[in-house]
Design an enzyme around this catalytic site. Structure first.
Site, PDB file in Angstrom:
ATOM      1  N   ASN A 173       0.731  -1.107   0.118  1.00 38.28           N
ATOM      2  CA  ASN A 173      -0.148   0.120  -0.020  1.00 38.28           C
ATOM      3  C   ASN A 173       0.931   1.316   0.044  1.00 38.28           C
ATOM      4  OD1 ASN A 173      -1.902   1.821   0.898  1.00 38.28           O
ATOM      5  ND2 ASN A 173      -3.487   0.262   1.316  1.00 38.28           N
ATOM      6  N   CYS A 174       1.990   1.136   1.046  1.00 38.78           N
ATOM      7  CA  CYS A 174       2.798   2.473   0.979  1.00 38.78           C
ATOM      8  C   CYS A 174       3.576   2.694  -0.472  1.00 38.78           C
ATOM      9  CB  CYS A 174       3.700   2.366   2.089  1.00 38.78           C
ATOM     10  SG  CYS A 174       2.833   2.173   3.688  1.00 38.78           S
TER      11      CYS A 174
END
Length: 566
Positions: A41-42
């Site tokens: 996600n990051c």
């Protein structure tokens, strides 16, 4: 034992793998509404900017690889729409065909994450307006950038996602304007530390509109948009990214009757159990204990989510693991700059009721005689009486990550500012100085704690001006002084100070500054021992220029504080 996990990113994926390692016989089902599981996600902003080149690199596991390695049934593009805690069932919708089915469980774990906050802005449904949460969002934005080649972008929100997207849209060729409702970016930082970020971002070509908000988004005949600010300013845009923050995605938990707390987050105990029997919750959607304050908090970060997933899996399998809480350690890459924090900033510490102080130091990332050193600015927040470390913030380039990790560990261990002076940290000229920046912050704080110097912070400057007898003394070189100084200051270089004390008013109260606070500390020691009343201006003129004038320098300095190229 049958365990159903809702949400297959971070905490959910970690819990699933841990469960299998602890119980080979358990039936484990993961339900994930996106098309991907266990994805980075990051890393999504960096995929949009092209730094991460392939979509496959974002995916740590696939449903197939999860099954091969862990014998876990991962069901993507399926959404849990209701929970029956009494009947111990979950109703699931297959998003591809709209059909429903009911899945039973012995234990249920919720890991729904956080959803983007969508401000109620007229025009936000326009196809050129995006949010970023999942891989599908990143793919859609990257395709739009590749096909439409937008020249102007407006990013709404100055948090982590907003800043990462401002960088990556700039790298993709957009002229970016960032709009933030608050007067500063990055609320984990105090305003003085954020000012260095403001100055640097503008150097990179990102325009800032702080204390500003978008009133509406108006479509234009050519296909673009105009972001109309509440001030009346109109910002043309080919792309708008809404990154105004996130909220716990807890609609499912609320509908199931689970207890909710801070900002609607799911209330859990130390074992990650919710208020309903046999239901656990982890990740961005849960309320946890803040390590420093001991109070309920919402900390949406990947590290805590993964640890919570492991602890929930342990407890499901009969192990007495417990989650002590989090302190919010975070780090951000911003072009070549690194911004990091841990624990409480000075504003938050004071708001939480701590009698606290802070020191601001500027140190080279490694020995200045070894090529490539650049300054990093470190702010250490500590209790006035005990000296206990409450938090830290660092803005710089090389070496920020390892220093914030040392300080995060010190905070977790309950260490004091004095303890930082005793840390035996690795040193060689390419990596650090014999007095590491962490040691230096400890030394400066120790001087304050011992009463060897009194400090004046930038936000106290105007109040100080009203003090009877207030005066300003700048002990930098004449050349430095001529390039800029605090209004009203008198210039007596440090090396000439002892011979010119007669020029000072013995009845005055002096605020003494240099470039970073080191020379002015020496000056304060000279003055205090000769009967003068004085304060050291914390952070020096460099901090003043960043806060008041949006100017910042990150060149390394000698031990005396003089610029290498002065």
């Amino acid at each position: 034992m049958k365990v159903v996990i809702i949400g297959g990113v971070a905490g959910g994926a970690t819990a699933a793998a841990r469960l299998r390692r602890l119980d080979e016989s358990a039936e484990i089902i993961v339900i994930e509404r996106s098309g991907y599981v266990s994805y980075a996600n990051c890393g999504l902003p960096y995929y949009i900017g092209g730094e991460i080149r392939t979509q496959d690199a974002l995916t740590l596991q696939t449903p197939q690889s999860f099954f091969r390695r862990f014998a876990i049934d991962v069901r993507v593009r399926q959404e849990a729409i209701s929970i029956d805690p009494d009947g111990k069932t979950v109703t699931v919708k297959r998003l591809e065909d709209g059909s429903f089915y009911v899945e039973s469980y012995d234990k249920l774990l919720l890991s729904p994450g956080a959803a983007p906050l969508i401000p109620p802005i007229p025009g936000a449904a326009h196809p050129r307006v995006f949010t970023l949460r999942a891989v599908e969002d990143a793919v859609r934005i990257r395709a739009f950038v590749a096909q439409e080649r937008p020249r102007r972008a407006v990013v709404v929100g100055g948090g982590f996602i907003g800043l990462e997207m401002a960088e990556n849209l700039t790298r993709a060729g957009c002229a970016v304007t960032l709009v933030e409702r608050l007067p500063q970016l990055l609320t984990p930082l105090d305003a003085d530390m954020a000012s260095f970020v403001h100055a640097y971002l503008q150097e990179q070509g990102v325009e800032l509109r702080l204390s500003a908000a978008v009133a509406r988004l108006d479509p234009q005949p050519g296909g673009g948009l105009t972001a109309l600010l509440e001030s009346g300013e109109a910002l043309p845009a080919d792309l708008v990214l809404l990154a105004a923050g996130v909220r716990p995605d807890t609609a499912l938990a609320q509908k199931a009757g689970l207890a909710l707390g801070e900002r609607g987050a799911i209330v859990v105990d130390a074992h990650m159990r919710t208020s309903a029997p046999d239901i656990y919750a982890v990740g961005d959607a849960v309320q946890i204990r803040h390590i420093v304050t001991g109070r309920p908090a919402l900390i949406s970060l990947a590290g805590p989510a993964n640890r919570q997933g492991r602890i929930a899996a342990d407890h499901i399998c009969g192990r007495e693991s417990a989650y002590a809480g989090a302190q919010g350690s975070s780090i951000l890459k911003l072009f070549d700059m690194t911004v990091a924090s841990t624990g409480l900033n000075q504003t938050a510490a004071a708001a939480a009721g701590f009698a606290c102080d802070a020191v601001v130091t500027d140190s080279p990332s490694h020995a200045t005689y070894y090529p490539g050193a650049r300054n990093l600015t470190l702010k250490l927040v500590f209790e006035k009486e005990s000296g206990r470390v409450l938090g830290a913030q660092i803005v710089g380039f090389e070496g920020v990550d390892k220093r914030i990790d040392v300080l995060a560990t010190a905070l977790r261990a309950g260490m004091t500012a004095r303890d930082l002076t005793e840390l035996d940290l690795a040193y060689a000229p390419p990596f650090s100085s014999a007095k590491d920046p962490v040691n230096m912050a400890g030394y400066v704080a120790e001087n304050v704690l011992d009463g060897l110097v009194r400090q004046l912070h930038w936000h106290e400057l105007e109040k100080f001006r009203e003090t009877p007898g207030a005066a300003f003394l700048d002990v930098r070189t004449e050349g430095e002084f001529q390039r800029g100084h605090i209004p009203g200051a008198v210039n007596i270089p440090l090396d000439a100070l002892r011979g010119r004390l007669q020029e000072l008013d013995p009845q005055a109260v002096y605020c003494v500054n240099c470039h970073s606070g080191l020379r002015s500390y020496i000056a304060c020691r000279i003055l205090a021992q000769r009967g003068f009343s004085c304060y050291n201006f914390s952070g020096g003129y460099r901090l003043f220029a960043a806060v008041e004038q949006d100017r910042a320098s990150f060149d390394p300095t000698h031990a005396c504080g003089l610029p290498l190229r002065d």
